[in-house]
Every structure is written in structure tokens, then in C-alpha cells.
Motif scaffolding. Structure first.
Motif, PDB file in Angstrom:
ATOM      1  N   SER A 291       7.284  18.138 -19.093  1.00 25.06           N
ATOM      2  CA  SER A 291       8.375  18.434 -20.017  1.00 25.06           C
ATOM      3  C   SER A 291       8.041  19.669 -20.851  1.00 25.06           C
ATOM      4  O   SER A 291       6.879  19.979 -21.103  1.00 25.06           O
ATOM      5  N   TRP A 292       9.082  20.363 -21.264  1.00 23.28           N
ATOM      6  CA  TRP A 292       8.947  21.581 -22.061  1.00 23.28           C
ATOM      7  C   TRP A 292       8.919  21.232 -23.537  1.00 23.28           C
ATOM      8  O   TRP A 292       9.711  20.405 -24.007  1.00 23.28           O
ATOM      9  N   THR A 293       8.016  21.831 -24.284  1.00 19.03           N
ATOM     10  CA  THR A 293       7.926  21.627 -25.724  1.00 19.03           C
ATOM     11  C   THR A 293       7.987  22.972 -26.422  1.00 19.03           C
ATOM     12  O   THR A 293       7.240  23.888 -26.063  1.00 19.03           O
ATOM     13  N   ARG A 294       8.853  23.066 -27.417  1.00 19.33           N
ATOM     14  CA  ARG A 294       8.938  24.303 -28.181  1.00 19.33           C
ATOM     15  C   ARG A 294       7.759  24.406 -29.143  1.00 19.33           C
ATOM     16  O   ARG A 294       7.206  23.410 -29.588  1.00 19.33           O
ATOM     17  N   GLY A 295       7.420  25.622 -29.490  1.00 18.53           N
ATOM     18  CA  GLY A 295       6.342  25.852 -30.432  1.00 18.53           C
ATOM     19  C   GLY A 295       5.674  27.177 -30.141  1.00 18.53           C
ATOM     20  O   GLY A 295       5.997  27.864 -29.173  1.00 18.53           O
TER      21      GLY A 295
ATOM     22  N   PRO B  88      -5.203  30.542 -37.031  1.00 15.27           N
ATOM     23  CA  PRO B  88      -4.865  29.201 -37.518  1.00 15.27           C
ATOM     24  C   PRO B  88      -5.280  28.989 -38.973  1.00 15.27           C
ATOM     25  O   PRO B  88      -6.349  29.438 -39.406  1.00 15.27           O
ATOM     26  N   ASN B  89      -4.426  28.297 -39.726  1.00 13.95           N
ATOM     27  CA  ASN B  89      -4.770  27.954 -41.099  1.00 13.95           C
ATOM     28  C   ASN B  89      -5.455  26.578 -41.135  1.00 13.95           C
ATOM     29  O   ASN B  89      -5.650  25.936 -40.101  1.00 13.95           O
ATOM     30  N   ARG B  90      -5.808  26.130 -42.339  1.00  9.73           N
ATOM     31  CA  ARG B  90      -6.580  24.892 -42.442  1.00  9.73           C
ATOM     32  C   ARG B  90      -5.779  23.675 -41.975  1.00  9.73           C
ATOM     33  O   ARG B  90      -6.322  22.767 -41.343  1.00  9.73           O
ATOM     34  N   ARG B  91      -4.486  23.638 -42.274  1.00 11.19           N
ATOM     35  CA  ARG B  91      -3.692  22.501 -41.827  1.00 11.19           C
ATOM     36  C   ARG B  91      -3.595  22.446 -40.310  1.00 11.19           C
ATOM     37  O   ARG B  91      -3.644  21.363 -39.712  1.00 11.19           O
ATOM     38  N   GLN B  92      -3.450  23.603 -39.689  1.00  8.27           N
ATOM     39  CA  GLN B  92      -3.412  23.641 -38.222  1.00  8.27           C
ATOM     40  C   GLN B  92      -4.758  23.244 -37.631  1.00  8.27           C
ATOM     41  O   GLN B  92      -4.822  22.541 -36.617  1.00  8.27           O
ATOM     42  N   LEU B  93      -5.841  23.670 -38.268  1.00 12.05           N
ATOM     43  CA  LEU B  93      -7.165  23.255 -37.810  1.00 12.05           C
ATOM     44  C   LEU B  93      -7.327  21.746 -37.931  1.00 12.05           C
ATOM     45  O   LEU B  93      -7.817  21.087 -37.007  1.00 12.05           O
TER      46      LEU B  93
ATOM     47  N   PHE C  41       2.502  24.894 -32.057  1.00 10.24           N
ATOM     48  CA  PHE C  41       2.753  24.401 -33.402  1.00 10.24           C
ATOM     49  C   PHE C  41       4.182  24.697 -33.815  1.00 10.24           C
ATOM     50  O   PHE C  41       4.748  25.744 -33.468  1.00 10.24           O
ATOM     51  N   ASP C  42       4.757  23.759 -34.562  1.00 10.76           N
ATOM     52  CA  ASP C  42       6.010  23.972 -35.258  1.00 10.76           C
ATOM     53  C   ASP C  42       5.653  24.034 -36.733  1.00 10.76           C
ATOM     54  O   ASP C  42       5.482  22.999 -37.381  1.00 10.76           O
ATOM     55  N   GLY C  43       5.476  25.239 -37.252  1.00 15.19           N
ATOM     56  CA  GLY C  43       4.913  25.384 -38.586  1.00 15.19           C
ATOM     57  C   GLY C  43       3.454  24.947 -38.555  1.00 15.19           C
ATOM     58  O   GLY C  43       2.657  25.453 -37.770  1.00 15.19           O
ATOM     59  N   ASP C  44       3.114  23.968 -39.399  1.00 15.41           N
ATOM     60  CA  ASP C  44       1.745  23.449 -39.414  1.00 15.41           C
ATOM     61  C   ASP C  44       1.590  22.188 -38.570  1.00 15.41           C
ATOM     62  O   ASP C  44       0.494  21.632 -38.486  1.00 15.41           O
ATOM     63  N   ASP C  45       2.689  21.731 -37.968  1.00 16.10           N
ATOM     64  CA  ASP C  45       2.659  20.501 -37.177  1.00 16.10           C
ATOM     65  C   ASP C  45       2.325  20.817 -35.723  1.00 16.10           C
ATOM     66  O   ASP C  45       2.941  21.702 -35.110  1.00 16.10           O
ATOM     67  N   LEU C  46       1.365  20.093 -35.167  1.00 14.35           N
ATOM     68  CA  LEU C  46       0.983  20.264 -33.772  1.00 14.35           C
ATOM     69  C   LEU C  46       2.009  19.570 -32.891  1.00 14.35           C
ATOM     70  O   LEU C  46       2.112  18.341 -32.888  1.00 14.35           O
ATOM     71  N   SER C  47       2.785  20.353 -32.145  1.00 11.16           N
ATOM     72  CA  SER C  47       3.835  19.772 -31.314  1.00 11.16           C
ATOM     73  C   SER C  47       3.371  19.492 -29.897  1.00 11.16           C
ATOM     74  O   SER C  47       3.930  18.614 -29.231  1.00 11.16           O
ATOM     75  N   ALA C  48       2.353  20.196 -29.414  1.00  5.50           N
ATOM     76  CA  ALA C  48       1.896  19.930 -28.043  1.00  5.50           C
ATOM     77  C   ALA C  48       0.512  20.517 -27.807  1.00  5.50           C
ATOM     78  O   ALA C  48       0.195  21.608 -28.279  1.00  5.50           O
ATOM     79  N   VAL C  49      -0.297  19.755 -27.058  1.00 10.49           N
ATOM     80  CA  VAL C  49      -1.531  20.260 -26.455  1.00 10.49           C
ATOM     81  C   VAL C  49      -1.247  20.369 -24.970  1.00 10.49           C
ATOM     82  O   VAL C  49      -0.912  19.371 -24.314  1.00 10.49           O
TER      83      VAL C  49
END
Length: 403
Positions: free
Chosen positions: A222-226, A232-237, A314-322
Motif C-alpha cells: 500500500s502507498w503511504t504519503r509522507g 531529522p529533529n528530536r521528535r522524529q528521532l 513522516f507527516d510533520g513529526d509523526d512517523l507514517s511509514a517505515v
């Protein structure tokens, strides 16, 4: 333009892009019976998507600087060996635009001229990527319950054919893997992905996988946007570290053992390897850290193998897909955590990663994994001298982080 192109090329995906909402609404209405047309505003087109052709009457009246930026942005999204066709009125600067395109590295010629209009042809140099064969698409359609339209090639991969497919409102990512051994590896991926998703791990669903011929297999997810963060910032880390904590709890079979591969590499002939003179001092520093022989590294954790921010959306600081999980195996979580380091510019963030890896494993395991990354990078750069500067910079960074 979109409807005509879609009718002429019914197997090709056509993106109808405009900023005018009325134009988009009319195109949707006119293309309602054409499943290969996607109507979108510019920001809705995935940034990694690449195209085999571009057809436009560019908006000359937006101003020269804005026009030049617009054309540069979209022309760089053409695949090698493809073309753009631009219709421009002579009185609105068609000839000067042609000169600007040529001067800017976009080889442009006048294909036709009539009633005060020019048709400019922009050629993208280089050999085109291989297209997906109709037979392959038919096989995938038979396996996954219906036909898909190729909406474009996705950039960023190093060797695989990667494409964005569409079916009605669904989107999927197709990878074609070269090598017979991928068949069983992809079959093992399906239950692993299901287990990860049940744990809340953000990885795309596997829609299907299978053989295309003796040496090629496909994976459809499936396709995931991001977007992948450049810095990367601290929240993304923290989101990446939390993801690693989840996936290490899964226990895959030992068919592909990253820990064993690293131990074998470090205990093999790397100590006697002839590195490039520019890198040999760094290689000696890394080798001096290692015990002789290097003890077997712990194993059992699910190991992504390429757990980098390049493979995270990432969608902003939220990890949407690995993504790109198909190379997974068993091993130690330190392998994945340390792969994050070259993408982090903040020294405090790097320290957090190393300390977390030591906490979950040990200082000796982290040191061995760091030395493996250093030596493997220097070895590769010794064979590809254009990469020497980057390899030296990375070696200096990783040596400074040894616990």
C-alpha cells in the motif's frame, strides 16, 4: 490535454495538474470514465514521482522568474530519455524561453511553428529506465484481483524498479526484485509485516507478492504519503527509536542473519585488505578497536537492515511509514539504531542513539557494529573513488562515537 493523452495511451497513468479549481473540476467530469487519469493540485503529486513525458502550455503571464522556477521544478522530474512538449506564443517570449532552457541545461529545440505559436521539445539526456512489461502487469493483476495503472516511477531506489500504481482511488507501490532468492524472502515478509502491523508498527500492508519469471519477483504494498526528513529533529528521532523498539520484539526465522554476516565480515580478510591510501589510517583505527577474533554478536531481534531516515516517511513529526523492509533478517537492534547516525546533524541526537543502543545491547556490541559500518564504507569507497570524501567524513564521525 489530459483526456486526449489518456485516450491515446490507455495503459499509461496521466496526471492532470493545475492550480485552477474550476479546471480541475471540469477535468474530473470529462475523465470520469478514464481510470488512468489522476486530477491533482501540484502539492498532491508525490514528490518522489518521476514521469515519462510532460505536456504543457506554461503560464507565461505569471512572470519570468516564477515561470523559470516552475519549469525547472517540473522538468527535473522527468525520467532520463523522456521529453517535454511546451506550447508557447512567439509574441509571449517563446524564443527567449527556448534560449533560457538550453542555457539552463534543458536541451530544447523548436518542433513546429504555426500561426504565431511555437512547440518546444525539451529532451532529457540519458538512457530511459526499463518500462514495466505488459506481461508483468497482467501477472500482478491476476494475483491481486484486478488491473493496475502505472502512475509513474518512484525515485530514490538504487537498483529496483519501483513504480506507483493506481486502481480506482487506491494507490500501491510496486517493486520488481532481481534474483531468484527473493521469492522465498518475500514470502517470509508477509507474516512478518502482518505481525508488525498488529503491534502498531507503521509499515505498509503487503497487497501481494509473487514470481514474474525464474529470476524476478514482485512486491506490491500500500502507498503511504509522507516525506523523508533531510535533517531529522528530536521528535522524529524519538519516533524512529520507538519504531525500533517495536520491531526488535518480533522474532523472525534465522534464514537471513545480519549479526552472523557482520561477524563473518569482521573475522574475514578485512584485516589484511588493501584500503585506498586516503582511507587506510581510518581503517587501522577501526581494526585496533576490535578483539581478535570478534565474538559472535547477539541475534534474534528483527533487523530491518537499512533502517535509515531515507526509508522513513513522516507527516510533520509523526512517523507514517517505515518502508523497504523486504531485506529484513534476524540480528541485533544495534545494527538498525546505528544506521540512523549519518543522518543526524545534532551531536546530542547522535549521543542519544549510541547510548540507547548500548542500553539495549552492550558497549562491545555497539563498537563492533560501528566498526563494521566504518570498514564496509571504506572498503566500498576504495573501489569507488568518487565516494572517498564522503566515506572519510563518515568514518571520522563514527570513530568519534565509539563507546
Amino acid at each position: 490535454m489530459a483526456v486526449t493523452t489518456a485516450l491515446r495511451q490507455p495503459l499509461a497513468g496521466v496526471w492532470a495538474v493545475d492550480i485552477n479549481r474550476r479546471a480541475l473540476e471540469l477535468t474530473r467530469a470529462n475523465a470520469r470514465d478514464l481510470p488512468n487519469v489522476v486530477v491533482a493540485e501540484p502539492e498532491q503529486v508525490p514528490a518522489s514521482l518521476r514521469f515519462a513525458g510532460l505536456y504543457s502550455n506554461p503560464p507565461i503571464k505569471i512572470g519570468k522568474d516564477a515561470l523559470h522556477q516552475l519549469l525547472a521544478d517540473w522538468l527535473t522530474r522527468l525520467d532520463p530519455g523522456s521529453r517535454a512538449w511546451l506550447v508557447v506564443k512567439q509574441a509571449m517570449g517563446a524564443d527567449s524561453l527556448q534560449r533560457w532552457l538550453n542555457d539552463g541545461g534543458f536541451p530544447t529545440s523548436r518542433a513546429a511553428s504555426k500561426q504565431g505559436y511555437r512547440i518546444l521539445r525539451v529532451d532529457t539526456p540519458g538512457p530511459p529506465p526499463p518500462p514495466l512489461a505488459r506481461e508483468d502487469l497482467a501477472t500482478i493483476a491476476a494475483h491481486t484481483g484486478g488491473p493496475w495503472t502505472v502512475l509513474g516511477r518512484l525515485s530514490g531506489g538504487f537498483s529496483d524498479t519501483v513504480a506507483l500504481l493506481g486502481r480506482n482511488n487506491s494507490r500501491a507501490v510496486l517493486k520488481v526484485k532481481e534474483g531468484a532468492w527473493w521469492r522465498e524472502q518475500l514470502n517470509r515478509l508477509v507474516p512478518v509485516t502482518q505481525e508488525l502491523r498488529a503491534l502498531g508498527y507503521p509499515t505498509p500492508e503487503v497487497i501481494g507478492c509473487g514470481s514474474l519469471d525464474e529470476d524476478r519477483s514482485y512486491l506490491l504494498t500500500s502507498w503511504t504519503r509522507g516525506a523523508s526528513p533531510a535533517s531529522p529533529n528530536r521528535r522524529q528521532l524519538d519516533a524512529a527509536l520507538s519504531a525500533a523498539d517495536i520491531h526488535r520484539s518480533v522474532r523472525p526465522s534465522a534464514d537471513r542473519d545480519w549479526s552472523a554476516m557482520i561477524t563473518m565480515f569482521l573475522n574475514g580478510g578485512i584485516g589484511e585488505h588493501q584500503f585506498h591510501p586516503a582511507t587506510s589510517a581510518y581503517a587501522r583505527q577501526a581494526l585496533a578497536v576490535l578483539p581478535k577474533p570478534v565474538p559472535s554478536l547477539p541475534s534474534g531481534d528483527l533487523t530491518h537492515g537499512d533502517f535509515t531516515f531515507r526509508n522513513m516517511l513522516f507527516d510533520g513529526d509523526d512517523l507514517s511509514a517505515v518502508v523497504d523492509l523486504e531485506g529484513f533478517g534476524t540480528g541485533t537492534v544495534a545494527v538498525d539504531l546505528l544506521a540512523l547516525l549519518p543522518f543526524l546533524s545534532d551531536p546530542d541526537h547522535r549521543r542519544v542513539v549510541v547510548e540507547h543502543a548500548v542500553e539495549l545491547t552492550s558497549a562491545d556490541v555497539v563498537a563492533a557494529c560501528l566498526c563494521h559500518r566504518i570498514l564496509a564504507g571504506l572498503d566500498w569507497a576504495s573501489q569507488h573513488v568518487e565516494l572517498l570524501d564522503d566515506a572519510v567524513d563518515r568514518a571520522e564521525l563514527l570513530l568519534s562515537l565509539l563507546p
